[in-house]
Scaffold this active site. Sequence first.
Site, PDB file in Angstrom:
ATOM      1  N   HIS A 138      15.177  89.183   5.283  1.00 26.94           N
ATOM      2  CA  HIS A 138      13.560  89.859   4.949  1.00 26.94           C
ATOM      3  C   HIS A 138      13.982  91.548   4.827  1.00 26.94           C
ATOM      4  O   HIS A 138      13.978  92.434   3.615  1.00 26.94           O
ATOM      5  CB  HIS A 138      12.522  89.497   5.534  1.00 26.94           C
ATOM      6  CG  HIS A 138      12.189  87.879   5.019  1.00 26.94           C
ATOM      7  ND1 HIS A 138      11.148  87.152   5.409  1.00 26.94           N
ATOM      8  CD2 HIS A 138      12.942  86.997   3.826  1.00 26.94           C
ATOM      9  CE1 HIS A 138      11.305  86.275   4.878  1.00 26.94           C
ATOM     10  NE2 HIS A 138      12.033  86.085   4.193  1.00 26.94           N
TER      11      HIS A 138
ATOM     12  N   CYS B 115      32.602  92.020 -11.410  1.00 26.04           N
ATOM     13  CA  CYS B 115      30.585  91.774 -11.018  1.00 26.04           C
ATOM     14  C   CYS B 115      30.855  91.858  -9.203  1.00 26.04           C
ATOM     15  O   CYS B 115      30.553  91.940  -8.629  1.00 26.04           O
ATOM     16  CB  CYS B 115      29.806  90.954 -10.542  1.00 26.04           C
ATOM     17  SG  CYS B 115      30.754  89.377  -9.953  1.00 26.04           S
TER      18      CYS B 115
END
Length: 586
Positions: free
Chosen positions: A193, A504
């Site tokens: 997180h 990518c």
Amino acid sequence: MSPIVEGLGASPGRALGMACRLDWEIAGVAHRTIGPEDVEAEVARFDSARAAAVARLASLGEQAGLRLGPFEGKVFEAQAYMIDDPVLVEGTRSYISENFLAAERAFELQMLEHRVRMLDSGHAMVLDRLADLQDVRMRVLSSLLGIEEPKLPTGTGAPAILVARDLPPSLAATLDTEQVAGFVTAGGTRGGHAVIIARSLGIPAIVGVGTQVEHLTHGVQLLIDGRTGRLVLDPSKDEIEAFRRESIQVSERQVASEADATGPTLTRDGVRLEIQANVDRPDEIARAHRLGAEGVGLFRSEFLVIGHREIPTEEEQLRAYRSALESMPGHEVTLRTFDIGGDKFPLFLSMPREDNPYLGWRAIRVCLDLPDLFRNQLRAAVRAAKHGSMRILLPFITSVDEVVRTRELLDEIYDSLGAEAPDTRLPLGVMIETPAALELIDRLAPLVDFLSLGTNDLTQYVLAADRGNARLASMFDAAHPALTRMYRRLAESTAQHGLEVSVCGELGGEPVGMALLVGLGFTKFSVSVGALAEQREVARAMSAADLVALVSSSDWPDAQACRAAIAKELARVGVPSGGAERLSGE
């Protein structure tokens, strides 16, 4: 040569600053007992501390929502649920009432038991959730013991680089980008997180430096690179000066790129390159558009699920995808379906224990096994396509059947939506990030509209080198000759089948990597937002014909030789050779 510490690049960017140690730790809680007459008061003290922690997390979630968007704010809901977990709450109360333990000691024992249960699961998901567990532990214990939350750098001083064993997500959400230049942690993962928040804020970050964190004392000067995971301890005057020159160049590139955002990206000899952006969240897209991105080549959708306790609704996803499309008017947005598993786990899934989760139940395998989850996402994407040019990209493909089953689900969705569906079908593509997918191009070609080369995972699987293992960092190089041969075969196969292919992966996001790929025949790239300005400038300086001639006439023995030769060619046309450094970012 200044000492170098190797970790894992987690959030891209480079930063220079003094180390600021963030030591919010409680090594242990003293054993303290109470009398039977104090039980009621002690339980009330625990409940009060728990309520205070939940209230603080709610406040932080609201702040994060305002600063970073509604989805980041939901991350703190998971911690609040942890604090209110019935097993934790009743277990703590039981220790107080039956064993006559003080509230802080009772809670600490419960947290230790909770931690052991998580570790015993043997699941990679615990690496992310342990940071949340520690955050919860510190918040409740700090309230019980009267310990203040640590003060983050503020004021008018030069930005600092935070150094900690772990950076609690609740503190990461309060970072001031004017005062914090970056952070380094002993533990953590790229999917944690705190790292998600760092990327949203544009703060460089390195995780996983382990015991080397002890050498990063308070006040020592650090130079960090959040892409390579490399940290220079007490850099020399020359290294500092080089960094400052580069910082000025980066700022100048961004100003020039914004001024010329609508102009095409042409190489020196007139070859048209299309450079798009990789984004983690919808609110990054407006900046990418300002910097000249010609679309979003990789829109990661995991922000909708990581750290959340509930499956995102169709309407919630529709709002996010519509916002993305409206932020990139006139250009395509390529939505990668949920790439969960590996090191990214939503809290609403009971993920199985796996010895190697990167080779296990992840990405398209999870989505096809959980059709309700997948159907919600695909329905939202199809409905959003009425507001712009949406494309769907499937990750971790290893068989034709996975694409066939996705097409069947899309057919059902179009039939059920009726007039709500757009007039034309959304283009469907697959990631080429496994050797299996590369070998199946001829069979995939009739089923897909485009391909996207993911160099990060492909490198990991071809070289048998875990990109999350700092000890193998020197082996993880996407310019390895085995891989460059694969890239060439991919370019040739897509040309033969008339398929569009873009890159990518991180290899296309740095100067030497893009130059190598142009030499192999690639012309479409999707790079991090922070790399857009530099890569557009590099593209305009290079000669595609010269690179094709160089690459086609060379057979380099290793990645180092390849990078050195490409860097020399770039230096000849005025591009700094610093891009020769190996990148191992996400």
